[in-house]
Design a protein around this motif. Structure first.
Motif, PDB file in Angstrom:
ATOM      1  N   ASP A   4       0.829  -1.217   0.000  1.00 36.93           N
ATOM      2  CA  ASP A   4       0.000   0.000   0.000  1.00 36.93           C
ATOM      3  C   ASP A   4       0.859   1.261   0.000  1.00 36.93           C
ATOM      4  O   ASP A   4       0.560   2.230  -0.702  1.00 36.93           O
ATOM      5  N   LEU A   5       1.961   1.245   0.719  1.00 34.09           N
ATOM      6  CA  LEU A   5       2.863   2.394   0.745  1.00 34.09           C
ATOM      7  C   LEU A   5       3.560   2.560  -0.608  1.00 34.09           C
ATOM      8  O   LEU A   5       3.721   3.681  -1.098  1.00 34.09           O
ATOM      9  N   LYS A   8       1.239   4.201  -3.131  1.00 30.76           N
ATOM     10  CA  LYS A   8       1.115   5.641  -2.882  1.00 30.76           C
ATOM     11  C   LYS A   8       2.390   6.376  -3.296  1.00 30.76           C
ATOM     12  O   LYS A   8       2.329   7.387  -4.000  1.00 30.76           O
ATOM     13  N   ARG A  16      -3.131   6.388   0.245  1.00 33.43           N
ATOM     14  CA  ARG A  16      -2.810   5.105   0.865  1.00 33.43           C
ATOM     15  C   ARG A  16      -4.065   4.372   1.313  1.00 33.43           C
ATOM     16  O   ARG A  16      -4.141   3.145   1.216  1.00 33.43           O
ATOM     17  N   LYS A  20      -5.133   0.588   0.272  1.00 36.16           N
ATOM     18  CA  LYS A  20      -5.510  -0.469   1.209  1.00 36.16           C
ATOM     19  C   LYS A  20      -6.835  -1.101   0.815  1.00 36.16           C
ATOM     20  O   LYS A  20      -6.997  -2.319   0.863  1.00 36.16           O
TER      21      LYS A  20
END
Length: 84
Positions: A4-5, A8, A16, A20
């Motif tokens: 997820d990071l 982004k 983010r 998710k």
């Protein structure tokens, strides 16, 4: 780096929380396996994102150290022919 990071920071997904949600829905694969938001992304991994009417397949070139555009971070790969 967490998936997820990475999404982004590479700007493939703008937020983010949205990254998710997409991962929780099973719309992201790493090397052909459905991935959760906490899955680890490394260089040379193949990511496949199936978001609404858009399918994106990319190769991770490097892990970004800060938020930057996808240029130099990922390589967009051609998508195979649609199965009928």
């Amino acid at each position: 780096m967490r998936l997820d990071l990475f999404l982004k920071m590479s700007r493939l997904i703008k937020r983010r929380t949205l990254a998710k949600e997409i991962c929780a829905a099973g719309c992201v694969q790493i090397n052909g396996h459905v991935a959760k938001a906490a899955s680890v992304v490394a260089a040379d991994d193949i990511l496949e994102l199936d978001i609404r009417d858009r399918f994106l397949r990319v190769r991770v070139l490097q892990i970004p150290q800060r938020v930057q555009g996808p240029e130099g971070v990922v390589e967009v790969l051609p998508v195979g022919p649609a199965s009928s």
